[in-house]
Design an enzyme around this catalytic site. Structure first.
Site, PDB file in Angstrom:
ATOM      1  N   ARG A   1      13.310  10.425  -2.703  1.00  0.00           N
ATOM      2  CA  ARG A   1      14.180  11.571  -2.952  1.00  0.00           C
ATOM      3  C   ARG A   1      15.485  11.465  -2.154  1.00  0.00           C
ATOM      4  NH1 ARG A   1      14.652  16.359   0.006  1.00  0.00           N
ATOM      5  NH2 ARG A   1      15.099  18.298  -1.122  1.00  0.00           N
TER       6      ARG A   1
ATOM      7  N   MET B   1      -8.859   2.955   9.169  1.00  0.00           N
ATOM      8  CA  MET B   1      -8.051   1.819   8.748  1.00  0.00           C
ATOM      9  C   MET B   1      -7.389   1.123   9.936  1.00  0.00           C
ATOM     10  SD  MET B   1      -6.406   2.623   5.030  1.00  0.00           S
ATOM     11  CE  MET B   1      -7.508   2.582   3.580  1.00  0.00           C
TER      12      MET B   1
ATOM     13  N   ASP C   1       5.118  -5.363   5.721  1.00  0.00           N
ATOM     14  CA  ASP C   1       5.738  -6.660   5.995  1.00  0.00           C
ATOM     15  C   ASP C   1       5.701  -7.621   4.812  1.00  0.00           C
ATOM     16  OD1 ASP C   1       3.100  -7.140   6.318  1.00  0.00           O
ATOM     17  OD2 ASP C   1       3.225  -7.872   8.376  1.00  0.00           O
TER      18      ASP C   1
ATOM     19  N   ARG D   1      -6.589  -3.196   9.988  1.00  0.00           N
ATOM     20  CA  ARG D   1      -7.205  -4.521  10.000  1.00  0.00           C
ATOM     21  C   ARG D   1      -6.722  -5.310  11.213  1.00  0.00           C
ATOM     22  NH1 ARG D   1      -7.132  -5.907   4.020  1.00  0.00           N
ATOM     23  NH2 ARG D   1      -8.218  -3.903   3.954  1.00  0.00           N
TER      24      ARG D   1
ATOM     25  N   ASP E   1       2.315  -0.842  12.077  1.00  0.00           N
ATOM     26  CA  ASP E   1       2.212  -2.159  12.701  1.00  0.00           C
ATOM     27  C   ASP E   1       3.480  -2.999  12.537  1.00  0.00           C
ATOM     28  OD1 ASP E   1       2.044  -2.471  10.014  1.00  0.00           O
ATOM     29  OD2 ASP E   1       0.308  -3.796  10.049  1.00  0.00           O
TER      30      ASP E   1
ATOM     31  N   ASP F   1      -0.165   1.957   8.705  1.00  0.00           N
ATOM     32  CA  ASP F   1      -0.746   1.199   9.818  1.00  0.00           C
ATOM     33  C   ASP F   1       0.099   1.189  11.088  1.00  0.00           C
ATOM     34  OD1 ASP F   1      -3.069   0.534   8.487  1.00  0.00           O
ATOM     35  OD2 ASP F   1      -2.165  -1.200   7.541  1.00  0.00           O
TER      36      ASP F   1
ATOM     37  N   GLY G   1       0.832  -1.213   0.000  1.00  0.00           N
ATOM     38  CA  GLY G   1       0.000   0.000   0.000  1.00  0.00           C
ATOM     39  C   GLY G   1       0.859   1.251   0.000  1.00  0.00           C
TER      40      GLY G   1
ATOM     41  N   ALA H   1     -12.638  11.260  20.930  1.00  0.00           N
ATOM     42  CA  ALA H   1     -13.736  10.302  20.758  1.00  0.00           C
ATOM     43  C   ALA H   1     -14.238   9.791  22.108  1.00  0.00           C
ATOM     44  CB  ALA H   1     -13.274   9.127  19.904  1.00  0.00           C
ATOM     45  N   GLU H   2     -15.528   9.528  22.150  1.00  0.00           N
ATOM     46  CA  GLU H   2     -16.127   9.034  23.378  1.00  0.00           C
ATOM     47  C   GLU H   2     -15.802   7.553  23.605  1.00  0.00           C
ATOM     48  OE1 GLU H   2     -17.429  11.529  21.691  1.00  0.00           O
ATOM     49  OE2 GLU H   2     -17.381  12.909  23.368  1.00  0.00           O
TER      50      GLU H   2
ATOM     51  N   GLN I   1      -7.656   8.151   3.825  1.00  0.00           N
ATOM     52  CA  GLN I   1      -6.598   8.113   4.833  1.00  0.00           C
ATOM     53  C   GLN I   1      -5.213   7.868   4.252  1.00  0.00           C
ATOM     54  OE1 GLN I   1      -8.166   5.694   8.437  1.00  0.00           O
ATOM     55  NE2 GLN I   1      -9.656   5.349   6.819  1.00  0.00           N
ATOM     56  N   ARG I   2      -5.145   7.398   3.023  1.00  0.00           N
ATOM     57  CA  ARG I   2      -3.836   7.081   2.440  1.00  0.00           C
ATOM     58  C   ARG I   2      -3.170   8.295   1.803  1.00  0.00           C
ATOM     59  NH1 ARG I   2      -1.995   2.477   2.695  1.00  0.00           N
ATOM     60  NH2 ARG I   2      -3.297   0.632   2.849  1.00  0.00           N
TER      61      ARG I   2
ATOM     62  N   THR J   1       4.210   2.350   5.720  1.00  0.00           N
ATOM     63  CA  THR J   1       2.825   1.890   5.791  1.00  0.00           C
ATOM     64  C   THR J   1       2.093   2.763   6.796  1.00  0.00           C
ATOM     65  OG1 THR J   1       1.390   0.179   6.710  1.00  0.00           O
ATOM     66  CG2 THR J   1       3.685   0.065   7.349  1.00  0.00           C
TER      67      THR J   1
ATOM     68  N   ARG K   1       0.779  -5.031  -6.027  1.00  0.00           N
ATOM     69  CA  ARG K   1       0.995  -6.337  -5.418  1.00  0.00           C
ATOM     70  C   ARG K   1       1.427  -7.275  -6.549  1.00  0.00           C
ATOM     71  NH1 ARG K   1      -0.585  -5.358  -0.252  1.00  0.00           N
ATOM     72  NH2 ARG K   1      -2.013  -3.608  -0.169  1.00  0.00           N
TER      73      ARG K   1
ATOM     74  N   THR L   1       6.264  -6.701   1.769  1.00  0.00           N
ATOM     75  CA  THR L   1       7.457  -6.239   1.047  1.00  0.00           C
ATOM     76  C   THR L   1       8.727  -6.793   1.678  1.00  0.00           C
ATOM     77  OG1 THR L   1       6.254  -4.180   0.671  1.00  0.00           O
ATOM     78  CG2 THR L   1       8.631  -4.155   0.237  1.00  0.00           C
TER      79      THR L   1
ATOM     80  N   SER M   1     -23.196  15.319  21.853  1.00  0.00           N
ATOM     81  CA  SER M   1     -22.922  14.443  20.710  1.00  0.00           C
ATOM     82  C   SER M   1     -21.894  13.426  21.151  1.00  0.00           C
ATOM     83  CB  SER M   1     -22.377  15.234  19.534  1.00  0.00           C
ATOM     84  OG  SER M   1     -21.055  15.673  19.812  1.00  0.00           O
TER      85      SER M   1
END
Lengths: 326, 326, 326, 326
Positions: free
Chosen positions: B24, B173, B106, B175, B133, B131, B14, B190-191, B258-259, B129, B75, B108, B219
């Site tokens: 660069r 995002m 990972d 997973r 992660d 993520d 991704g 955020a609540e 988001q990307r 990435t 991919r 890659t 809210s």
């Protein structure tokens, strides 16, 4: 008619960026001309629930840059009944409120028109809705900011679309009106735009995309208004994918993201002008009018005319350009 | 080992903001130290398809501020086969490419580790990435920008949520890893935050929301990582709605938004440092390493170690804060 | 030491984005652990003037996304006198305030250290300053946002520089520390960076620019920290212009623009973590500490150590990269 | 007149956001109608230097979101001479260029008018300048983006002004026209606005600020157009400070920051419409016209009329509002 000394302002229907600039202008203009000013929370519901707050110059300090509406908004079924209207009227009377500025969309205007007719209370309306679907104003309040929000999203998605040779379907607001889709589609350089006002056959869309692929476009973005007759971005994507799999296909639904955000300069100015004009109109004895932008001037339209079903038309040159420039 | 004179760089998996800053830095650092530089388009696929482009200082001018990757990414199933790898190797050899910088996640890294082992070609990897992660770096490239993008979206949605007394479920995002959800959730106020790493019972979520409603929160925003075990924002929203209808409920899926986007300062610096360090590591005779950020320094980790399943852990204080500050 | 039941928080010195996130975390964490919380307006001045406000969970609702500080800040000469300190102490005592969280820069810390020593009142400090010039934390609160603001400005100026083949000198904050200049310079792709920590001869700068011109760079951007020894951007520009007129030359002073703006995700998280940790440290009996970010963890440093003149050092690899990547 | 088969487009004068959208529209519209398209780099200078580049659909891919102009711009003294014009004409003739689209401000238009008159080459002009100071179009290209850039800066400065009880003087572009100052001042909620079109006595400004201070405004922002007759923000600030020191006073000069940045939706649409209309006008046999926005339609004005000194007037209601709403 006796002089107006006390005016209330409220927002109703969907919120739109620029509503706060308008509230601020209404309050400060009213005070400047010697009126007492009141805010009604949550629109018509607040009239019924007596949700009134006195407003002075400080009540609207430092709110122009905020999205949403500090007066909040709500849909109100009760106001559509005779009893609801009567209750609202008695509450306004108790407060000594002699005139109203209503900020919202056509639902708001319909209520305002009926109410003002029935109880002879002057009302001037401001078109505040991101959809830009009202007759009598070149632009509605919030539309410019919403379009900017959409093109920022398209720009971001273009980054990842280009990196992966992808086809993106982006669904934007617009159940009946394709204004956001058309303008954001052109401004975002979309390869195709699907509008409620125009039937686009999936076959034609596919042939446009095939043409782009043949011309080595490394990505494609299709803007789909939520009111498109093919049933929204997921459905369009699914049907395209069945016959055209040159690209990896993704769907994004922008949703309520489009409503928020700090208003653009255009919407802050527009909201300020409209609020200013609305109060001046009331003080000049006007009622049942909508303020609107005509060219670079603010002008009044009869509410009845604004509501009478003149179809809002997408600009011809934009329609023509949308395929030529893509 | 003989001196390295020709290095290739590619992006895979991704795309992530900051990849261009890294490309660069790789190119300009390599040239500074006397190497010939090559870009490989579309990652491993480009190795197989001989999609090589020579890179000079100008090839990477004015790209730092761009989202995505100018080298594109894809991919590639073929590279997982022996034949694919062999073909890739022969193509690199034909080009005289003696070392590789691989930017990706990972998947890659796994490919890079196998390839480097088999053909004895030096490779250094950069964790790119959104993520966050990967083991061996406090932050991965693109994570900071993605988190900023998410909080801008939350800020906008908060505007409209506040105006309407609404409850919003925003899916972000992640997973397997809840990093974006956890950080953006805290930064967006955020609540509640639903993470893949943690089972949240719907009942507990409802009781949190009830508590907020009792405290007159006008809210609420719930962040749901796509990997949350309740099955994503739509499912969570549906189940909450069945038992708790104090607010009007809406769902937003941020998706590929988001990307993209111009990388933050943090990601531009991180990409530059990592690219710079990767080339220096190769020239110092290193191979099968990942460059990573440790505190405020760049350090190397063995690829095998980075891949060996050390579980990435969410920060304890963030986990604790997430409910206390909400 | 007896249990702490009432804690006050204040901001002092220059404001920085993220201060509000920190105030929010201090207040909510304190309340969570059973304390009464107080905000002091305008820092030390407010202690002397009895400008105290009780804070509950709602006092800090919806402030995380705001730049500046809701508690305001001021410089206070009176607090440097014995009488001023005594007055402040008596006022705190009258309020029953047993501990302090001070958010600010080294002037703030110096005051806090002296005050805490003299009156034995526990204090924990949070490094909030956009300059990133404090020992004991990898990053100070506000630095990330300020750097993002600067690179957005550089990106914009690059547009017009490129269109006109221009040379721009952009002055950024940093009287003693070149952190913003160095990081924003690299992230903005500046052709040269002038830092307080390093003498750059005008002749060397000119030769760098000549080299760029010879390589057909169509524009150049030079970042000048306000503390650069050549006397700021106007002076540097003037002296360059005398000997090098290949480009049309322009100067921009970013000024206080750099202080404002909605905090980045990084600063919101950092402020939240630091505020959370500060209260926990006080409750654990700590005093005269600064909370800081070390790698990805929050840790405490003695205030005396933080203030004792350990020179803050710019990262070696960034210094090396700044010329190689330009 | 024989059919036009080859059209050139160029940008001249100061760059403005939206110029790239316009170039894209000119090129793609021309190609759509069967013309060969050429870009001239650096405006009139490029005509003289034969800096011509053939343009196809791909030449303008993915440029709409970029600030500045891909064709670059320059001021050209040589074109003002008979010899310069002659040389330019011969070069165009050699290329077979039969018509021109010129994007720029009134300097650009004056050159175009003379040139077209002398050599009978059709030319249509597009008003591209952030100053919004041309007769014949409600808005010029780039003005909307510039105003948005200014209000973002004001919003940021407001953060720090509020935190410190400060008075800020912000200088914005506008040597002869106060459009940016007036609109950005209203949209940014400035306490006072100093315009070239209107003498503001320093005493009156001070009394406005005193009034605000008496009403407990905790900060004030004064917008000063660079063409204000008191001599710019530094001078205004100095003179105010001598007599009014309630606030700490700071000055910010926004400078070239205002020219750059990704164009707003409004400017992308406007640039696209104007470019589209310019080519259609040329193909319909028009010459020496300026395309302009009138209300929500594109219309043509004679260049001579556009240039003949009709004074551009600031909107009355905006002038009135600027003090009432502050």
């Amino acid at each position: 008619m006796s002089k107006i000394n006390k005016i209330a302002v409220f927002t109703s229907g969907g919120d739109a960026p620029g509503m706060n600039a308008c509230i601020r202008a209404v309050v400060r203009t009213g005070i400047h001309f010697g009126c007492e000013m009141v805010g009604i929370k949550q629109g018509y519901q607040g009239m019924i629930d007596e949700n009134f707050i006195p407003m002075n110059r400080h009540s609207v300090s430092n709110i122009m840059q905020l999205g949403g509406t500090i007066l909040k908004t709500a849909r109100c079924l009760e106001f559509r009944t005779e009893e609801g209207m009567e209750k609202a009227y008695q509450n306004l009377k108790k407060q000594g409120i002699q005139a109203l500025v209503a900020i919202g969309g056509d639902g708001t205007f319909t209520g305002a028109e009926r109410f003002s007719n029935k109880y002879d209370i002057p009302v001037v309306c401001v078109p505040g809705t991101i959809d830009n679907d009202l007759y009598g104003s070149d632009f509605t309040l919030g539309f410019d900011t919403a379009t900017n929000t959409v093109i920022e999203a398209i720009d971001k998605i273009r980054d990842t679309a280009e990196s992966h040779d992808r086809l993106f379907f982006i669904e934007v607001m617009g159940r009946d009106a394709g204004c956001i889709a058309l303008r954001a589609g052109i401004a975002g350089g979309a390869e195709a735009i699907m509008l409620p006002e125009k039937d686009t056959a999936i076959e034609d869309l596919i042939s446009t995309l095939e043409h782009g692929a043949a011309n080595l476009k490394s990505s494609s973005i299709v803007i789909v208004a939520e009111g498109d007759k093919n049933g929204g971005a997921y459905n369009v994507a699914k049907r395209v994918k069945e016959k055209f799999d040159y690209y990896d296909t993704k769907v994004t639904i922008l949703g309520h993201l489009q409503r928020g955000g700090s208003p653009s300069s255009f919407d802050r100015i527009l909201g300020s002008r409209m609020g200013f004009a609305a109060v001046k109109a009331l003080l000049a004895g006007q009622t049942r009018k909508m303020v609107g932008l005509h060219g670079n001037n603010i002008a009044l339209t009869d509410l009845r005319e604004a509501l009478s079903g003149h179809e809002f038309k997408l600009e011809d040159d934009l329609m023509e350009m949308s395929s030529i420039l893509a």
